[in-house]
Structure formats: structure tokens, C-alpha cells
Motif scaffolding. Sequence first.
Motif, PDB file in Angstrom:
ATOM      1  N   ALA A 128     -20.935  11.354  21.244  1.00 29.87           N
ATOM      2  CA  ALA A 128     -20.999  10.073  22.151  1.00 29.87           C
ATOM      3  C   ALA A 128     -22.547   9.768  22.356  1.00 29.87           C
ATOM      4  O   ALA A 128     -22.960   9.334  23.520  1.00 29.87           O
ATOM      5  N   ARG A 155      -3.838   7.597  18.767  1.00 29.48           N
ATOM      6  CA  ARG A 155      -3.517   7.689  17.506  1.00 29.48           C
ATOM      7  C   ARG A 155      -4.839   6.669  17.044  1.00 29.48           C
ATOM      8  O   ARG A 155      -5.399   7.086  16.035  1.00 29.48           O
ATOM      9  N   SER A 208      -8.022   8.967  16.918  1.00 33.48           N
ATOM     10  CA  SER A 208      -8.151  10.007  16.145  1.00 33.48           C
ATOM     11  C   SER A 208      -8.360   9.432  14.573  1.00 33.48           C
ATOM     12  O   SER A 208      -8.770  10.041  13.580  1.00 33.48           O
ATOM     13  N   SER A 209      -7.892   8.094  14.488  1.00 20.98           N
ATOM     14  CA  SER A 209      -8.272   7.407  12.941  1.00 20.98           C
ATOM     15  C   SER A 209      -9.622   7.004  12.878  1.00 20.98           C
ATOM     16  O   SER A 209     -10.000   6.453  11.697  1.00 20.98           O
ATOM     17  N   VAL A 210     -10.334   7.091  13.933  1.00 18.41           N
ATOM     18  CA  VAL A 210     -11.794   6.449  13.692  1.00 18.41           C
ATOM     19  C   VAL A 210     -12.989   7.450  14.261  1.00 18.41           C
ATOM     20  O   VAL A 210     -14.110   7.327  14.285  1.00 18.41           O
ATOM     21  N   MET A 211     -12.699   8.910  14.045  1.00 14.21           N
ATOM     22  CA  MET A 211     -13.616   9.769  14.406  1.00 14.21           C
ATOM     23  C   MET A 211     -14.630   9.961  13.073  1.00 14.21           C
ATOM     24  O   MET A 211     -14.405  10.967  12.214  1.00 14.21           O
ATOM     25  N   PRO A 212     -15.565   9.326  13.043  1.00 13.92           N
ATOM     26  CA  PRO A 212     -16.524   9.691  11.667  1.00 13.92           C
ATOM     27  C   PRO A 212     -17.410  10.790  12.133  1.00 13.92           C
ATOM     28  O   PRO A 212     -17.885  10.906  13.100  1.00 13.92           O
ATOM     29  N   ILE A 213     -17.749  11.586  11.149  1.00 20.61           N
ATOM     30  CA  ILE A 213     -18.648  12.707  11.280  1.00 20.61           C
ATOM     31  C   ILE A 213     -19.808  12.363  10.558  1.00 20.61           C
ATOM     32  O   ILE A 213     -19.747  12.249   9.327  1.00 20.61           O
ATOM     33  N   ILE A 233     -16.278   0.940  17.370  1.00 19.30           N
ATOM     34  CA  ILE A 233     -15.719   2.262  17.734  1.00 19.30           C
ATOM     35  C   ILE A 233     -16.211   2.696  19.129  1.00 19.30           C
ATOM     36  O   ILE A 233     -17.370   2.536  19.346  1.00 19.30           O
ATOM     37  N   GLU A 247     -17.741   7.970  22.051  1.00 18.50           N
ATOM     38  CA  GLU A 247     -17.240   9.226  22.199  1.00 18.50           C
ATOM     39  C   GLU A 247     -16.511   9.544  20.923  1.00 18.50           C
ATOM     40  O   GLU A 247     -16.272  11.085  20.884  1.00 18.50           O
ATOM     41  N   VAL A 258     -17.950   9.266  17.994  1.00 14.09           N
ATOM     42  CA  VAL A 258     -18.979   9.749  17.045  1.00 14.09           C
ATOM     43  C   VAL A 258     -19.586  10.986  17.217  1.00 14.09           C
ATOM     44  O   VAL A 258     -19.942  11.322  18.281  1.00 14.09           O
ATOM     45  N   GLN A 275     -18.582  11.243   7.087  1.00 17.40           N
ATOM     46  CA  GLN A 275     -17.350  11.653   6.477  1.00 17.40           C
ATOM     47  C   GLN A 275     -16.519  10.713   7.547  1.00 17.40           C
ATOM     48  O   GLN A 275     -16.455  10.829   8.684  1.00 17.40           O
ATOM     49  N   GLN A 276     -15.468   9.864   6.656  1.00 19.32           N
ATOM     50  CA  GLN A 276     -14.554   8.951   7.702  1.00 19.32           C
ATOM     51  C   GLN A 276     -13.394   8.557   6.904  1.00 19.32           C
ATOM     52  O   GLN A 276     -13.216   8.934   5.493  1.00 19.32           O
ATOM     53  N   ARG A 285     -12.459   2.392   4.667  1.00 16.46           N
ATOM     54  CA  ARG A 285     -12.969   1.182   5.397  1.00 16.46           C
ATOM     55  C   ARG A 285     -13.397   0.056   4.195  1.00 16.46           C
ATOM     56  O   ARG A 285     -13.711   0.363   3.275  1.00 16.46           O
ATOM     57  N   TRP A 314      -6.899  14.661   6.005  1.00 18.80           N
ATOM     58  CA  TRP A 314      -7.800  14.792   7.111  1.00 18.80           C
ATOM     59  C   TRP A 314      -7.030  14.699   8.404  1.00 18.80           C
ATOM     60  O   TRP A 314      -6.265  13.940   8.289  1.00 18.80           O
ATOM     61  N   THR A 332      -3.885  12.680   9.677  1.00 23.59           N
ATOM     62  CA  THR A 332      -4.150  11.424  10.076  1.00 23.59           C
ATOM     63  C   THR A 332      -3.069  10.574   9.695  1.00 23.59           C
ATOM     64  O   THR A 332      -2.403   9.646  10.230  1.00 23.59           O
ATOM     65  N   LYS A 361       0.036  10.513  12.217  1.00 18.25           N
ATOM     66  CA  LYS A 361       0.231  10.188  13.363  1.00 18.25           C
ATOM     67  C   LYS A 361       0.772   8.874  13.658  1.00 18.25           C
ATOM     68  O   LYS A 361       0.814   7.952  12.906  1.00 18.25           O
TER      69      LYS A 361
END
Lengths: 67, 67, 67, 67, 67, 67
Positions: free
Chosen positions: A60, C2, C5-10, C40, C43, C45, E14-15, E18, E57, E64, E67
Amino acid sequence: MRQRSSVMPIVTVQQGPRSVELKRELVRQITDALVDAYRIPAETVQVWIQEVPTDSWGAAGTLTADK
Amino acid sequence: MRQRSSVMPIVTVQQGPRSVELKRELVRQITDALVDAYRIPAETVQVWIQEVPTDSWGAAGTLTADK
Amino acid sequence: MRQRSSVMPIVTVQQGPRSVELKRELVRQITDALVDAYRIPAETVQVWIQEVPTDSWGAAGTLTADK
Amino acid sequence: MRQRSSVMPIVTVQQGPRSVELKRELVRQITDALVDAYRIPAETVQVWIQEVPTDSWGAAGTLTADK
Amino acid sequence: MRQRSSVMPIVTVQQGPRSVELKRELVRQITDALVDAYRIPAETVQVWIQEVPTDSWGAAGTLTADK
Amino acid sequence: MRQRSSVMPIVTVQQGPRSVELKRELVRQITDALVDAYRIPAETVQVWIQEVPTDSWGAAGTLTADK
């Protein structure tokens, strides 16, 4: 040999610092997870834990060290 | 420019701790391997060594530190 | 949920050592970049900085520590 | 066994797409580099190539696909 | 040269999948973030996007894709 | 919030291709492993599987595809 080398998964865990006891337990349990889910021998599983200090990791937009 | 940026491979090595002499030699030899195999200039190759202490890495369900 | 969790990039950054001030600023700015580019919430990211000492990383076949 | 598991380095290469011939050669040469530099048996070395398409990777702020 | 090679950070994202438009924008904005936060030239920044399909993932124990 | 963000481990698995059923099972079991070993909520655990085709990965100097 052929069989074995085709099933060697590498698991890398990125996390904050934790005690040796916890890491020992994690390596054991993640290896069991691979053995159970993929039906592969434990010897083919490697687990690497990359511990990152709280001032080098954030969510965040805020460093964990600042939370 | 176009040429160059299309050939910049990043090599990451996960390993246990080793001396600077060994790491110096490894960076040199891995870079040579890339230069030879891909016919690219050495300047386009980066090598990163992620050293993981023996209490943060294991095989066959056991921490390397416990072996 | 939903959606989230589909948008949490690391994001993982491999770099040489830097001060906490610089890392704090980087985590803030990279998170903003993700928020802006992907629309997005901040929170979702996470940013991880893997600091590698100059004797464990090199370009052009030479350790950064030797340059 | 003890010896072996303490020397298993994992090499990951991030690169643009290349032919099987080139990747075969790279895996061979990088393994040789590890064997030479660290005096470890070839069987302990794993090489993973992460090929990233040109529209998912960039330098200087520009996608490689756009260069 | 010395200066430059000491500041080349590698960013890996990692995503989930897109569009090219979004990835183009992300590479641009993350590069700007590095340039601003670290006062380094854009040419020294590389961004790699590892797109992982939704069936490879998961969070909270669930793929995912489910979901 | 503070608590949660300090415990979000990221697990990345590098492996050869496997079916969705196996990957679903793996994500479930690895998440359970983290929950058990670290006493953290399942929602804080992310698992990413990086599937690498057999012509991009090798051990002992040989591509898995050639074995």
C-alpha cells in the motif's frame, strides 16, 4: 534419472525475517505439500527463503518498517 | 540501441554463501557463457548472486543448517 | 474480493544497497505507478526490494565491488 | 549427500525468446561455468530460462516490442 | 561507466495477464518512479513483466481461475 | 492492518508444466503449509507458479526436453 530431473520444483518464499524454528517448520511443511500434491520424492524438492528486512519491503505504498 | 536492448539477459544465481574470490570467478565465467552461447557483448550481461544463509534454505524437507 | 485478488501485482526490485529514505520513496513511487497504470487500489500492491551487496553482483563480467 | 545438497545452485535467466538450439547451448555453457568456478558436479546445477515476450519487457521506459 | 553499472536496478512484476497498452504504460511509469526516487538515468532501468495465467496463481488457497 | 501486512509471504514455484488439477491442489496445500507453520491467516498467502517448458530448463547441463 530422467524421471527425477523432470520433477524438481524450486520453491522460493519472499517474507519478513523469522526464527530458525519457524523456517525449519516451513521447509518441512512446504516439502510435504509438494510431495502430497505432486506425488514426487521429497529429495527432489528445494525450498529457498528470501528474508527481506522490514525497511526493504512494503504494501500500500508504505514500508513495513514505518507501519 | 535497438539491437542492444533486445539482448540484455539477467542472470540470477540462488546459492549458499561463498567467498568473494569464488563469486568474482562465477560472474566472469557466467558472462563468458552468455557471450559464447548467444554471441552478445559482455556489457549486456548482468549477473546477480542471491546468497541465502544455510538456515533459510533446504532440500528434502530439511534445512541445510541441520544437515 | 474477487476483483481484488485478481489484481494483486508483486513487484520485486533487485538493486545495490540504498538508504531507508530512498527505499521509502521508491516503494511509494512504484506503488503510485501501479495505481496509475492499472487503476487498482494501492492496498493491492506489494513491493519487495532485494538488496544485493556489491561483491555479489556484476555487469560485463566484473563484480561491481571491483569497478 | 550432505555435501551435495549444500552446493546446489539454481540459475535463473530472464531473457527474450530464443531458439531451442541457443537455449540448449546456454544451459550447457552456464552449467560448465558453475562446474569450473565452484568445483561442483554438473548434476548439482539447475538452469531455468524465463522467456519473456517483447511486449512484456522494456528498458529506458519503452517496451522492447516498440523499439 | 562505473557510475552507471552501479545503479542498474532490475524490476520484475508478477501479475495476471494484461493488454499491451497497460503493460506499455506500466513500464513507462515504473521507470519514471525509479528515475524520480533514485535520480538515475532512465536507460539504466529494466522492467520485466512475468505474466502468470489465472490457473497458475492463487491467494487464500484458491486458484484465481476458480474464484 | 499492521499485523496483516507484516505477514504476507509470497511463494513462487518454478516447475515444468502440470495440469490445472495438480496446480489447484498445490496452491491449496502450500497455503495450508504456511498457515500451519507460521500461524497466519490463509488470506495473507499468495502462491505463484512459474511453469517453464521443458526446452527452457535443464539440469546437469542438459535441457529437460532432450532427456
